[in-house]
Design an enzyme around this catalytic site. Structure first.
Site, short mmCIF file in Angstrom:
data_model
loop_
_atom_site.label_atom_id
_atom_site.label_comp_id
_atom_site.label_asym_id
_atom_site.label_seq_id
_atom_site.Cartn_x
_atom_site.Cartn_y
_atom_site.Cartn_z
CG LEU A 14 -2.28 -0.63 1.01
CD1 LEU A 14 -3.08 -0.59 2.30
CD2 LEU A 14 -3.05 0.02 -0.10
CG HIS A 15 4.38 1.48 -0.17
ND1 HIS A 15 4.66 2.12 1.01
CD2 HIS A 15 4.58 0.17 0.07
CE1 HIS A 15 5.05 1.24 1.91
NE2 HIS A 15 5.00 0.03 1.36
CB ALA A 16 3.04 5.63 -4.49
#
Length: 88
Positions: A14-16
Site C-alpha cells: 500500500l504505497h503511492a
C-alpha cells in the site's frame, strides 16, 4: 460494525498509487472505515494515515467498517487488497 483480516497481496504493498486508490475507494462509502496493522489504527479515508502503516506485500491488516454501507465497503476494500481489482 464489521471487520475482516486481510493479507495485502498488492505487488508494491500500500504505497503511492495503490494507497491513493484505496483511499479513493474508501471515500465512496458513508461508513467510517479504519485500517489496522498491529497496534496502529488509521482512518482509511486518509492518505497520510494509510501511508504511515507502511504495508508491504504480505502484511497482515484488518479492515473495519461501521455504518449504513459497511458490508459493501468491507467487501470492496478487502477485494482490492487481495487482488488490486476495483468493484463494478
Amino acid at each position: 460494525m464489521v471487520e475482516r483480516a486481510v493479507t495485502v497481496a498488492l505487488q508494491s504493498g500500500l504505497h503511492a498509487r495503490p494507497a491513493a486508490t484505496f483511499v479513493q475507494l474508501s471515500n465512496r462509502y458513508q461508513s467510517e472505515i479504519s485500517l489496522v496493522k498491529g497496534e496502529k489504527t488509521v482512518n482509511a479515508k486518509s492518505i497520510l494515515g494509510i501511508l504511515s502503516l507502511a504495508c508491504t506485500k504480505g502484511s497482515q491488516v484488518k479492515v473495519v467498517a461501521d455504518g449504513v454501507d459497511e458490508q459493501e465497503a468491507l467487501h470492496a476494500l478487502t477485494v482490492f487488497l487481495e487482488t488490486e481489482e476495483l468493484p463494478g
